[in-house]
Design a protein around this motif. Structure first.
Motif, PDB file in Angstrom:
ATOM      1  N   PRO A 289      39.656  19.432  24.545  1.00 30.67           N
ATOM      2  CA  PRO A 289      40.779  19.562  23.612  1.00 30.67           C
ATOM      3  C   PRO A 289      41.541  20.885  23.747  1.00 30.67           C
ATOM      4  CG  PRO A 289      38.880  18.644  22.479  1.00 30.67           C
ATOM      5  CD  PRO A 289      38.403  19.079  23.824  1.00 30.67           C
ATOM      6  N   ALA A 290      40.866  21.906  24.265  1.00 29.99           N
ATOM      7  CA  ALA A 290      41.523  23.199  24.444  1.00 29.99           C
ATOM      8  C   ALA A 290      42.100  23.349  25.848  1.00 29.99           C
ATOM      9  CB  ALA A 290      40.539  24.338  24.162  1.00 29.99           C
ATOM     10  N   GLY A 291      42.018  22.314  26.666  1.00 33.54           N
ATOM     11  CA  GLY A 291      42.632  22.349  27.987  1.00 33.54           C
ATOM     12  C   GLY A 291      41.921  23.254  28.961  1.00 33.54           C
ATOM     13  N   CYS A 292      40.720  22.903  29.346  1.00 36.71           N
ATOM     14  CA  CYS A 292      39.946  23.733  30.268  1.00 36.71           C
ATOM     15  C   CYS A 292      40.579  23.709  31.661  1.00 36.71           C
ATOM     16  CB  CYS A 292      38.503  23.222  30.335  1.00 36.71           C
ATOM     17  SG  CYS A 292      37.359  24.342  31.163  1.00 36.71           S
ATOM     18  N   LEU A 293      40.946  24.886  32.178  1.00 34.09           N
ATOM     19  CA  LEU A 293      41.643  25.004  33.456  1.00 34.09           C
ATOM     20  C   LEU A 293      40.687  25.089  34.641  1.00 34.09           C
ATOM     21  CD1 LEU A 293      44.375  27.598  32.453  1.00 34.09           C
ATOM     22  CD2 LEU A 293      44.775  25.228  33.113  1.00 34.09           C
ATOM     23  N   ARG A 294      39.917  26.168  34.715  1.00 31.77           N
ATOM     24  CA  ARG A 294      39.013  26.402  35.833  1.00 31.77           C
ATOM     25  C   ARG A 294      37.760  27.102  35.326  1.00 31.77           C
ATOM     26  NH1 ARG A 294      40.705  23.655  40.316  1.00 31.77           N
ATOM     27  NH2 ARG A 294      39.745  25.140  41.741  1.00 31.77           N
ATOM     28  N   VAL A 295      36.696  26.999  36.114  1.00 30.04           N
ATOM     29  CA  VAL A 295      35.436  27.665  35.795  1.00 30.04           C
ATOM     30  C   VAL A 295      35.030  28.560  36.964  1.00 30.04           C
ATOM     31  CG1 VAL A 295      32.979  27.358  35.295  1.00 30.04           C
ATOM     32  CG2 VAL A 295      34.651  25.804  34.292  1.00 30.04           C
ATOM     33  N   LEU A 296      34.635  29.788  36.634  1.00 28.53           N
ATOM     34  CA  LEU A 296      34.079  30.733  37.606  1.00 28.53           C
ATOM     35  C   LEU A 296      32.626  30.981  37.234  1.00 28.53           C
ATOM     36  CD1 LEU A 296      36.922  33.433  37.613  1.00 28.53           C
ATOM     37  CD2 LEU A 296      36.815  31.299  38.906  1.00 28.53           C
ATOM     38  N   ARG A 297      31.741  31.111  38.239  1.00 32.38           N
ATOM     39  CA  ARG A 297      30.332  31.337  37.941  1.00 32.38           C
ATOM     40  C   ARG A 297      29.697  32.304  38.932  1.00 32.38           C
ATOM     41  NH1 ARG A 297      27.175  26.028  38.221  1.00 32.38           N
ATOM     42  NH2 ARG A 297      28.599  25.625  39.965  1.00 32.38           N
ATOM     43  N   ALA A 298      28.664  32.973  38.445  1.00 35.25           N
ATOM     44  CA  ALA A 298      27.858  33.851  39.295  1.00 35.25           C
ATOM     45  C   ALA A 298      26.425  33.802  38.780  1.00 35.25           C
ATOM     46  CB  ALA A 298      28.381  35.279  39.268  1.00 35.25           C
ATOM     47  N   THR A 299      25.480  34.123  39.647  1.00 38.39           N
ATOM     48  CA  THR A 299      24.079  34.168  39.235  1.00 38.39           C
ATOM     49  C   THR A 299      23.526  35.566  39.469  1.00 38.39           C
ATOM     50  OG1 THR A 299      23.668  31.818  39.606  1.00 38.39           O
ATOM     51  CG2 THR A 299      21.760  33.254  39.664  1.00 38.39           C
TER      52      THR A 299
ATOM     53  N   HIS B 163      13.404  36.798  36.404  1.00 38.88           N
ATOM     54  CA  HIS B 163      14.324  35.911  35.706  1.00 38.88           C
ATOM     55  C   HIS B 163      15.631  35.785  36.483  1.00 38.88           C
ATOM     56  CE1 HIS B 163      12.132  37.650  31.974  1.00 38.88           C
ATOM     57  NE2 HIS B 163      11.470  36.618  32.459  1.00 38.88           N
ATOM     58  N   VAL B 164      16.287  34.649  36.317  1.00 40.52           N
ATOM     59  CA  VAL B 164      17.613  34.446  36.896  1.00 40.52           C
ATOM     60  C   VAL B 164      18.544  33.927  35.806  1.00 40.52           C
ATOM     61  CG1 VAL B 164      16.940  34.118  39.291  1.00 40.52           C
ATOM     62  CG2 VAL B 164      16.845  32.183  37.723  1.00 40.52           C
ATOM     63  N   THR B 165      19.795  34.319  35.894  1.00 35.49           N
ATOM     64  CA  THR B 165      20.777  33.937  34.874  1.00 35.49           C
ATOM     65  C   THR B 165      22.106  33.589  35.533  1.00 35.49           C
ATOM     66  OG1 THR B 165      19.766  35.420  33.236  1.00 35.49           O
ATOM     67  CG2 THR B 165      22.020  34.673  32.809  1.00 35.49           C
ATOM     68  N   THR B 166      22.601  32.412  35.235  1.00 37.75           N
ATOM     69  CA  THR B 166      23.938  32.031  35.677  1.00 37.75           C
ATOM     70  C   THR B 166      24.905  32.296  34.537  1.00 37.75           C
ATOM     71  OG1 THR B 166      23.192  30.320  37.218  1.00 37.75           O
ATOM     72  CG2 THR B 166      25.431  30.109  36.357  1.00 37.75           C
ATOM     73  N   VAL B 167      25.979  32.994  34.847  1.00 38.17           N
ATOM     74  CA  VAL B 167      27.000  33.304  33.845  1.00 38.17           C
ATOM     75  C   VAL B 167      28.312  32.688  34.310  1.00 38.17           C
ATOM     76  CG1 VAL B 167      27.556  35.522  34.935  1.00 38.17           C
ATOM     77  CG2 VAL B 167      28.100  35.157  32.515  1.00 38.17           C
ATOM     78  N   GLY B 168      29.106  32.210  33.361  1.00 39.05           N
ATOM     79  CA  GLY B 168      30.360  31.581  33.733  1.00 39.05           C
ATOM     80  C   GLY B 168      31.500  31.915  32.795  1.00 39.05           C
ATOM     81  N   LEU B 169      32.709  31.746  33.304  1.00 37.78           N
ATOM     82  CA  LEU B 169      33.937  31.929  32.532  1.00 37.78           C
ATOM     83  C   LEU B 169      34.754  30.658  32.661  1.00 37.78           C
ATOM     84  CD1 LEU B 169      34.936  35.507  33.779  1.00 37.78           C
ATOM     85  CD2 LEU B 169      34.011  34.932  31.527  1.00 37.78           C
ATOM     86  N   ALA B 170      35.052  30.036  31.545  1.00 37.66           N
ATOM     87  CA  ALA B 170      35.918  28.863  31.528  1.00 37.66           C
ATOM     88  C   ALA B 170      37.268  29.295  30.960  1.00 37.66           C
ATOM     89  CB  ALA B 170      35.313  27.756  30.673  1.00 37.66           C
ATOM     90  N   PHE B 171      38.310  29.163  31.758  1.00 34.59           N
ATOM     91  CA  PHE B 171      39.649  29.575  31.342  1.00 34.59           C
ATOM     92  C   PHE B 171      40.375  28.389  30.723  1.00 34.59           C
ATOM     93  CE2 PHE B 171      38.315  32.688  34.376  1.00 34.59           C
ATOM     94  CZ  PHE B 171      38.856  33.874  33.911  1.00 34.59           C
ATOM     95  N   MET B 172      40.970  28.630  29.546  1.00 39.43           N
ATOM     96  CA  MET B 172      41.591  27.561  28.773  1.00 39.43           C
ATOM     97  C   MET B 172      43.115  27.699  28.773  1.00 39.43           C
ATOM     98  SD  MET B 172      38.519  26.654  28.099  1.00 39.43           S
ATOM     99  CE  MET B 172      38.714  25.228  27.055  1.00 39.43           C
ATOM    100  N   ARG B 173      43.801  26.591  28.474  1.00 38.64           N
ATOM    101  CA  ARG B 173      45.273  26.625  28.469  1.00 38.64           C
ATOM    102  C   ARG B 173      45.856  26.500  27.066  1.00 38.64           C
ATOM    103  NH1 ARG B 173      44.845  21.527  31.189  1.00 38.64           N
ATOM    104  NH2 ARG B 173      45.776  22.463  33.036  1.00 38.64           N
ATOM    105  N   THR B 174      45.047  26.568  26.030  1.00 36.05           N
ATOM    106  CA  THR B 174      45.536  26.384  24.677  1.00 36.05           C
ATOM    107  C   THR B 174      46.074  27.682  24.090  1.00 36.05           C
ATOM    108  OG1 THR B 174      44.945  25.409  22.541  1.00 36.05           O
ATOM    109  CG2 THR B 174      43.319  26.870  23.566  1.00 36.05           C
TER     110      THR B 174
END
Length: 248
Positions: free
Chosen positions: A94-104, A112-123
């Motif tokens: 509903p918020a218009g997800c554009l692209r996702v970037l990720r790194a581990t 421990h391992v952790t994946t982090v991500g950024l989802a860019f929105m168009r709203t």
């Protein structure tokens, strides 16, 4: 290999080279805000800016212990529907997800391992506020069916980090910036976790789950918080930087 993942990750720089600014036509007077600038950051910002090679987490561990994390992989940017679990992608739609970037990342002990991500929105701001409410008040940030995906990294300590290994997660829907920050953590030895737990619960006192006892809630929250800081800094530079070709 990790090197291959990092080379792919250079796609984050995109057609803008290593510059952090998107050039505008001369004479433009459009006011720049987080909502006008953020949508371009996924392809105009260097990978090391959004996902530094190392992160420092003073007091980010259990009991206020210091933490450090080292990046082991970066994935190329991808469409939201391709990367995210179907229900998570649907919740963001509903918020218009554009692209996702990720790194581990991995911690200093490679435990421990952790994946982090950024989802860019168009709203707009109203849309992000509504999305924030659905995740916080509505409880979507604690729904195990909306756990963010893991990013494995062949040839690294994160080689066995798949969806079955996800132990704790954190989702932060920003309102000042049209983006969602998420992170998911697990064990580097590839063990499966049958009862994943959201970071706020895993970080609470008296918890006896695997995620809580291992401090994995602190890992996902700590890495997410620091990447969020990197994003906010990038947005600030974008809104305050040169506005036209003539000013560069």
């Amino acid at each position: 290999m990790a090197v291959a993942c990092l080379v792919l990750g250079l796609g984050l720089v995109g057609g803008a080279g290593v510059g952090a600014w998107v050039l505008r036509d001369p004479g433009t007077t459009t006011e720049r805000t987080a909502y006008t600038e953020t949508a371009t950051l996924w392809h105009s910002t260097p990978v090391d800016t959004l996902f530094p090679r190392s992160l420092r987490g003073a007091g980010a561990g259990p009991g206020g212990a210091d933490r450090t994390w080292t990046r082991v992989a970066v994935a190329p940017d991808a469409p939201c529907a391709t990367v995210l679990q179907p229900r998570l992608a649907a919740a963001l739609r509903p918020a218009g997800c554009l692209r996702v970037l990720r790194a581990t990342y991995t911690d200093a002990t490679s435990t421990h391992v952790t994946t982090v991500g950024l989802a860019f929105m168009r709203t707009d701001a109203a849309g992000m506020t509504a999305l924030h409410g659905r995740f916080t008040t509505g409880g979507l940030d604690r729904n195990p069916e909306l756990i963010p995906p893991a990013l494995a990294a062949p040839g690294t300590v994160a080689a066995g980090f798949g969806n079955a290994q996800r132990a704790s997660w954190h989702v932060s829907v920003l309102t000042e910036v049209p983006a969602v920050v998420f992170a998911v953590s697990g064990f580097a030895d590839g063990r499966a976790v049958t009862q994943p737990q959201p970071a706020p619960q895993a970080m609470a006192k008296g918890q006896s789950t695997t995620a809580a006892q291992a401090g994995l809630g602190h890992e996902s929250r700590g890495v997410a918080d620091r990447v969020e800081q990197q994003l906010r800094s990038a947005v600030t530079r974008a809104t305050e930087g040169p506005a036209t070709k003539g000013e560069r």
